[in-house]
Design an enzyme around this catalytic site. Structure first.
Site, PDB file in Angstrom:
ATOM      1  N   ASN A 161       0.813  -1.230   0.000  1.00 56.74           N
ATOM      2  CA  ASN A 161       0.000   0.000   0.000  1.00 56.74           C
ATOM      3  C   ASN A 161       0.847   1.282   0.000  1.00 56.74           C
ATOM      4  OD1 ASN A 161       0.674  -0.879   2.609  1.00 56.74           O
ATOM      5  ND2 ASN A 161      -0.939   0.340   3.534  1.00 56.74           N
ATOM      6  N   GLU A 260       3.206  -4.442  12.385  1.00 56.00           N
ATOM      7  CA  GLU A 260       2.205  -3.390  12.172  1.00 56.00           C
ATOM      8  C   GLU A 260       1.120  -4.019  11.320  1.00 56.00           C
ATOM      9  OE1 GLU A 260       3.864   0.156  10.507  1.00 56.00           O
ATOM     10  OE2 GLU A 260       5.600  -0.033  11.808  1.00 56.00           O
ATOM     11  N   CYS A 294      -3.184   1.664   6.449  1.00 58.42           N
ATOM     12  CA  CYS A 294      -3.695   0.994   7.650  1.00 58.42           C
ATOM     13  C   CYS A 294      -4.297   2.003   8.629  1.00 58.42           C
ATOM     14  CB  CYS A 294      -2.592   0.198   8.320  1.00 58.42           C
ATOM     15  SG  CYS A 294      -1.232   1.208   8.888  1.00 58.42           S
ATOM     16  N   GLU A 473       7.368   0.804  16.435  1.00 54.79           N
ATOM     17  CA  GLU A 473       8.547   1.256  15.703  1.00 54.79           C
ATOM     18  C   GLU A 473       8.501   2.777  15.684  1.00 54.79           C
ATOM     19  OE1 GLU A 473       9.613  -0.982  12.175  1.00 54.79           O
ATOM     20  OE2 GLU A 473       8.810  -2.820  13.022  1.00 54.79           O
TER      21      GLU A 473
HETATM   22  N1  LIG Z   1      -0.746  -2.233   6.197  1.00 58.12           N
HETATM   23  C1  LIG Z   1      -1.820  -2.967   6.281  1.00 58.12           C
HETATM   24  O1  LIG Z   1      -2.498  -2.927   7.241  1.00 58.12           O
HETATM   25  C2  LIG Z   1      -2.140  -3.835   5.142  1.00 58.12           C
HETATM   26  C3  LIG Z   1      -3.280  -4.598   5.158  1.00 58.12           C
HETATM   27  N2  LIG Z   1      -3.567  -5.380   4.106  1.00 58.12           N
HETATM   28  C4  LIG Z   1      -4.809  -6.160   4.172  1.00 58.12           C
HETATM   29  O2  LIG Z   1      -4.466  -7.500   3.927  1.00 58.12           O
HETATM   30  C5  LIG Z   1      -5.260  -8.022   2.875  1.00 58.12           C
HETATM   31  C6  LIG Z   1      -4.431  -9.015   2.096  1.00 58.12           C
HETATM   32  O3  LIG Z   1      -3.416  -8.347   1.364  1.00 58.12           O
HETATM   33  P1  LIG Z   1      -2.018  -9.039   1.159  1.00 58.12           P
HETATM   34  O4  LIG Z   1      -1.162  -8.276   0.255  1.00 58.12           O
HETATM   35  O5  LIG Z   1      -2.256 -10.468   0.790  1.00 58.12           O
HETATM   36  O6  LIG Z   1      -1.424  -8.883   2.623  1.00 58.12           O
HETATM   37  P2  LIG Z   1      -0.464  -9.820   3.368  1.00 58.12           P
HETATM   38  O7  LIG Z   1      -0.410  -9.452   4.790  1.00 58.12           O
HETATM   39  O8  LIG Z   1      -0.800 -11.253   3.077  1.00 58.12           O
HETATM   40  O9  LIG Z   1       0.935  -9.524   2.649  1.00 58.12           O
HETATM   41  C7  LIG Z   1       1.880  -8.620   3.108  1.00 58.12           C
HETATM   42  C8  LIG Z   1       3.261  -9.192   2.895  1.00 58.12           C
HETATM   43  O10 LIG Z   1       3.414 -10.422   3.581  1.00 58.12           O
HETATM   44  C9  LIG Z   1       3.851 -11.465   2.692  1.00 58.12           C
HETATM   45  N3  LIG Z   1       3.291 -12.714   3.188  1.00 58.12           N
HETATM   46  C10 LIG Z   1       2.019 -13.162   3.049  1.00 58.12           C
HETATM   47  N4  LIG Z   1       1.885 -14.342   3.700  1.00 58.12           N
HETATM   48  C11 LIG Z   1       3.074 -14.638   4.260  1.00 58.12           C
HETATM   49  C12 LIG Z   1       3.553 -15.708   5.065  1.00 58.12           C
HETATM   50  N5  LIG Z   1       2.783 -16.742   5.409  1.00 58.12           N
HETATM   51  N6  LIG Z   1       4.844 -15.691   5.466  1.00 58.12           N
HETATM   52  C13 LIG Z   1       5.648 -14.655   5.128  1.00 58.12           C
HETATM   53  N7  LIG Z   1       5.258 -13.622   4.359  1.00 58.12           N
HETATM   54  C14 LIG Z   1       3.977 -13.592   3.947  1.00 58.12           C
HETATM   55  C15 LIG Z   1       3.366 -10.994   1.341  1.00 58.12           C
HETATM   56  O11 LIG Z   1       4.081 -11.618   0.300  1.00 58.12           O
HETATM   57  C16 LIG Z   1       3.596  -9.504   1.427  1.00 58.12           C
HETATM   58  O12 LIG Z   1       4.954  -9.195   1.193  1.00 58.12           O
HETATM   59  C17 LIG Z   1      -5.688  -6.825   2.073  1.00 58.12           C
HETATM   60  O13 LIG Z   1      -6.905  -7.088   1.440  1.00 58.12           O
HETATM   61  C18 LIG Z   1      -5.800  -5.765   3.118  1.00 58.12           C
HETATM   62  O14 LIG Z   1      -7.082  -5.815   3.678  1.00 58.12           O
HETATM   63  C19 LIG Z   1      -2.741  -5.467   3.040  1.00 58.12           C
HETATM   64  C20 LIG Z   1      -1.586  -4.721   2.962  1.00 58.12           C
HETATM   65  C21 LIG Z   1      -1.221  -3.811   4.005  1.00 58.12           C
HETATM   66  O1  LIG Z   2       4.755   5.252   8.918  1.00 56.96           O
HETATM   67  C1  LIG Z   2       3.833   5.853   8.373  1.00 56.96           C
HETATM   68  O2  LIG Z   2       3.814   7.074   8.297  1.00 56.96           O
HETATM   69  C2  LIG Z   2       2.707   5.129   7.776  1.00 56.96           C
HETATM   70  C3  LIG Z   2       2.488   3.860   8.035  1.00 56.96           C
HETATM   71  C4  LIG Z   2       1.416   3.148   7.415  1.00 56.96           C
HETATM   72  C5  LIG Z   2       1.243   1.828   7.559  1.00 56.96           C
HETATM   73  O3  LIG Z   2       1.949   1.116   8.443  1.00 56.96           O
HETATM   74  C6  LIG Z   2       0.323   1.032   6.731  1.00 56.96           C
HETATM   75  O4  LIG Z   2      -0.460   1.598   5.972  1.00 56.96           O
HETATM   76  O5  LIG Z   2       0.410  -0.180   6.824  1.00 56.96           O
END
Ligand SMILES: NC(=O)C1=CN([C@@H]2O[C@H](COP(=O)(O)OP(=O)(O)OC[C@H]3O[C@@H](n4cnc5c(N)ncnc54)[C@H](O)[C@@H]3O)[C@@H](O)[C@H]2O)C=CC1
Ligand SMILES: O=C(O)/C=C/C=C(\O)C(=O)O
Length: 494
Positions: A161, A260, A294, A473
């Site tokens: 993101n 996070e 997030c 962090e």
């Molecule tokens: N910052 C946040 O809060 C985020 C939340 N999301 C949420 O998560 C949902 C799924 O999106 P994803 O991209 O699939 O998120 P994800 O949490 O599965 O992926 C994030 C990272 O973790 C890696 N990953 C996934 N499963 C893993 C495992 N078992 N072991 C080690 N690494 C692993 C992925 O390759 C990617 O680099 C989204 O629909 C969204 O709702 C997604 C991205 C950021």
């Molecule tokens: O460090 C920031 O300013 C923003 C962080 C945002 C995330 O951690 C996120 O969208 O997952």
């Protein structure tokens, strides 16, 4: 600026970077532009054997790197920041192609923060000190002091993101503290991390100190990092369920983790708030980056006397957003990251109707014409009328959507805000500052903004409560995670 941006060269092959060399692999996957479905790059996927090479390279580089002085490491970080700034157009092009985020957002938020993270941690490692205590003993006194020692080989797993921002948020302090790195960006957004590897090469970071591997989570590079016996700690940003899986997988090895995770963030708007500022602030917090931060607000609670006026004004702001070509400086709303993610967000748009929501605006897919109709766009959406227990009010959607509900008392507002399994961020909009401080102390969230949102000072603790994360962090909290603290106790002679 746009002319320069358009002429920036995109890399069409994204390779791994291991022990100071760009490394191919037999397996590649496609990196697609979510604004139009076009191919951005072929990405070389690291398997467990390549991840093992990366970990070994890191381990071999560790003794010399950890012996560098904080000043030497700070100078490397500043050189990295300077090259990111010099190559800002390349970073911008890669980030926009991978995410579809409007160039106006990436140029103001993502790319400058990529450089700022290195500058901030260069300053912090220079300024960091330890603890010293004089302890009375039967013989006289002892001196206790603390030393920082790097964790060792740090595994970094980051999401799509805010790709460069979140990747460098972890890489910079890990390097500052003398660690070596094996890092995996999201499979959706490998571009700017690959450019960062080029930067590491250019500044002459010693071989093996920064290693980049591409791939997916389970059965791929992500799981291989987590499962590797010689990785000393994992830092991860992403979905809460993935955090839980990683935690289970490192449990037997008893390794430190920093997480996070997701959020279902609340905004509380009081009748005495500066109305226009509150409307603009909530619109920004709900729709920035197409709701894919997030920290974004998905639950808005508004004091009843201004509820109808607030909903109408917020809907006006949502309708004023301009979805479109991310390269057009007038575009204010990009696509979601992928078709899969769009399916997820649209499933919540459908669920909200089933759960009885009134759709004030949005709820569908915009028709943009041409190639953009192959993109992953959705309409910015506002719901009202749901019950607090509705799934749409309890589960993270991660799209450009919020629900607005009225409240009558401060007690009710705080109870609603805290009625969530998540606890990442919240925003309070009021001119009654006593109330603002009172509520800030009672909200179960790692971050509370008062009359603002996403205003960041990189020295502050950043992270969430409940399902939203583990640890903090930012500033000295990053330095604490990325180092082992050691106490040295010296009996002083009399
Ligand atoms: N910052 C946040 O809060 C985020 C939340 N999301 C949420 O998560 C949902 C799924 O999106 P994803 O991209 O699939 O998120 P994800 O949490 O599965 O992926 C994030 C990272 O973790 C890696 N990953 C996934 N499963 C893993 C495992 N078992 N072991 C080690 N690494 C692993 C992925 O390759 C990617 O680099 C989204 O629909 C969204 O709702 C997604 C991205 C950021
Ligand atoms: O460090 C920031 O300013 C923003 C962080 C945002 C995330 O951690 C996120 O969208 O997952």
């Amino acid at each position: 600026m746009l002319a320069v941006f358009r002429s920036a060269q995109l890399i069409s092959e994204y390779r791994n970077y291991i022990n100071g060399r760009f490394v191919e692999s037999p397996n590649t996957f496609e990196d697609l532009n979510p604004a139009n479905g076009e191919l951005v790059a072929r990405v070389h996927e690291a398997d467990a054997a390549l991840v093992d090479q990366a970990v070994r390279a890191g381990r071999a580089a560790l003794p010399a790197w950890r012996n560098t002085s904080a000043e030497q490491r700070a100078q490397y970080l500043e050189r990295i920041a300077a090259v990111i700034e010099r190559r800002a157009d390349d970073f911008l092009a890669a980030e926009v192609a991978d995410t579809g985020k409007p160039v106006s957002v990436a140029s103001r938020v993502d790319i400058p923060r990529g450089a700022a993270n290195f500058r901030a941690f260069a300053a912090m490692i220079r300024m960091s000190g330890g603890e010293v205590y004089e302890t009375p003993t039967p013989e006289g006194r002892a001196l206790n002091y603390s030393l920082r020692q790097p964790l060792g080989v740090v595994g970094i797993i980051s999401p799509w993101n805010l790709p460069l921002l979140l990747f460098t948020w972890k890489v910079a302090p890990a390097l500052a503290c003398g660690n070596v790195i094996v890092a995996k960006p999201s499979e959706e957004t490998p571009g700017t991390a690959t450019l960062l590897a080029e930067v590491m090469d250019e500044v002459g970071l010693p071989e093996g100190v920064f290693n980049l591997v591409h791939g997916f989570g389970p059965g791929s590079a992500g799981a291989a990092i987590v499962d590797h016996p010689d990785v000393d700690g994992i830092t991860f940003t992403g979905e809460s369920k993935t955090g839980a899986t990683i935690m289970r997988n490192v449990a037997d090895k008893v390794r430190p983790v920093s997480f996070e995770l997701g959020g279902k963030n609340a905004a509380l708007v009081f009748a005495d708030a500066d109305f226009d500022k509150a409307v603009a602030g909530v619109a920004r917090s709900s729709f920035l980056n197409t709701g894919q931060v997030c920290l974004c607000t998905e639950r808005v609670y508004v004091e009843r006397p201004i509820f109808d006026r607030f909903v109408a004004a917020l809907a006006e702001q949502a309708r004023a957003l301009r979805p479109g070509d991310p390269l057009d400086p007038e575009t204010t709303l990009g696509p979601l990251i992928s078709r899969q993610h769009r399916d997820k967000v649209l499933s919540y748009y459908a669920l909200a109707r089933e759960e009885g929501a009134t759709v004030v605006t949005g709820g569908g897919v915009p028709a943009l014409g041409g190639k953009l109709d192959q993109g992953c766009y959705v309409e910015p959406t506002i719901w009202t009328g749901l019950d607090q227990s509705a799934r749409c009010l309890q589960e993270e959607v991660f799209g450009p959507v919020c629900h607005v509900m009225p409240f009558d008392t401060e007690e009710q507002a705080i109870a609603l805000a805290n009625d969530s399994r998540y606890g990442l961020a919240s925003a309070i909009w009021t001119t009654h500052l006593d109330r603002g401080h009172r509520l800030a102390a009672r909200i179960d969230a790692g971050l509370v903004w008062l009359n603002t949102w996403f205003l960041r000072d990189l020295r502050t603790p950043f992270g969430g409560m409940k399902l939203s994360g583990l640890g903090r962090e930012g500033g000295r909290h990053s330095l604490d995670f990325y180092s082992e603290l050691k106490n040295v106790c010296v009996q002083m002679s009399q």
